[in-house]
Design an enzyme around this catalytic site. Structure first.
Site, PDB file in Angstrom:
ATOM      1  N   ASP A 102     -13.033   6.590  12.507  1.00 56.04           N
ATOM      2  CA  ASP A 102     -12.129   7.732  12.410  1.00 56.04           C
ATOM      3  C   ASP A 102     -11.055   7.641  13.487  1.00 56.04           C
ATOM      4  O   ASP A 102     -11.256   7.016  14.534  1.00 56.04           O
ATOM      5  CB  ASP A 102     -12.899   9.049  12.592  1.00 56.04           C
ATOM      6  CG  ASP A 102     -13.920   9.281  11.478  1.00 56.04           C
ATOM      7  OD1 ASP A 102     -13.784   8.641  10.419  1.00 56.04           O
ATOM      8  OD2 ASP A 102     -14.839  10.083  11.694  1.00 56.04           O
ATOM      9  N   LYS A 103      -9.950   8.303  13.236  1.00 58.48           N
ATOM     10  CA  LYS A 103      -8.830   8.260  14.176  1.00 58.48           C
ATOM     11  C   LYS A 103      -9.245   8.702  15.579  1.00 58.48           C
ATOM     12  O   LYS A 103      -8.795   8.134  16.583  1.00 58.48           O
ATOM     13  CB  LYS A 103      -7.686   9.150  13.663  1.00 58.48           C
ATOM     14  CG  LYS A 103      -6.427   9.103  14.503  1.00 58.48           C
ATOM     15  CD  LYS A 103      -5.327   9.944  13.872  1.00 58.48           C
ATOM     16  CE  LYS A 103      -4.068   9.939  14.738  1.00 58.48           C
ATOM     17  NZ  LYS A 103      -2.973  10.754  14.129  1.00 58.48           N
TER      18      LYS A 103
END
Length: 233
Positions: A102-103
């Site tokens: 995930d970012k």
């Protein structure tokens, strides 16, 4: 293999720049000037020199990257910096991240152009372990631990596979899973009544994140690391 592709795969420049340099007489094949980008060579037998330097061809390359938060696990993105952007001059057109983080998630990411290895590491049938350091919003208790180790309902067709949990302190755990569902770690902790405030992947299969690698840093895998990963093929 085409000469211009060979030189691009050696990470010596863009295809357009390489073509210009070939036509300018900056490349030789077996000590003979090569002026046609489309010339075919045998990458294992022919000696190619670029600006006087012998070029060594690597069909597959492997990088360990310590992904920082705020960077996306993609080959390109119109809005955010990607993990490939972090490779700088070592970036090649055929590289890609193995799986996604995930970012806002940090940690271990393998960057390669070896599609067979990537498939083996990501295949659900292989049950490759992924290990995460999780910082939690609330106190982690024995009931949450037991539920995670039994498998929990995160809204999929079946329960998650049993996880392995190692408690570091009352709000920090090491969680090991063998699946890779969307936001899986966060969803698992949410299901047992907790929330992840910081997430970092520290291991994928046999590959451990180098503790000396800074956020945003990367390095080539060692021969031992490649050999152990290759056992997945």
């Amino acid at each position: 293999m085409r000469l211009d592709k060979f030189l691009c795969d050696c990470n010596l420049g863009t295809r357009s720049q390489i073509k210009k340099d070939i036509k300018a007489g900056l490349v030789t094949v077996n000590d003979q000037a090569a002026r046609r980008p489309e010339q075919h060579i045998d990458e294992k037998e022919d000696t190619v020199c670029y600006k006087g330097q012998i070029c060594t061809y690597e069909p597959y390359v492997y990088y360990m990257l310590h992904k920082p938060a705020g960077v996306v696990s993609a080959t390109e993105d119109q809005h955010d910096q990607t993990v490939l952007d972090l490779l700088g001059e070592d970036r090649r057109n055929d590289l890609f991240p193995v799986g996604r983080l995930d970012k806002d998630t940090e940690g271990l990411l393998l960057i390669t152009n070896d599609g067979v290895l990537a498939h083996e590491l990501l295949s659900p049938s292989k049950h490759v372990e992924k290990e995460y350091e999780c910082h939690l919003e609330k106190t982690f208790d024995e009931e949450q631990k037991v539920r995670l180790e039994q498998g929990v309902d995160i809204g999929e067709k079946s329960l998650t596979k049993p996880a392995v949990v190692r408690v570091l302190d009352d709000k920090k755990i090491i969680l090991t899973i063998t699946e890779g569902k969307f936001h899986q770690v966060k969803r698992m902790l949410h299901t047992v009544g907790n929330e992840v405030t910081y997430l970092k992947r520290i291991r994928m299969g046999t590959l451990m994140l180098d503790s000396e690698l800074p956020r945003g840093g990367y390095r080539r895998l060692t021969e031992e690391e490649k050999e152990r990963l290759g056992e997945n093929k």
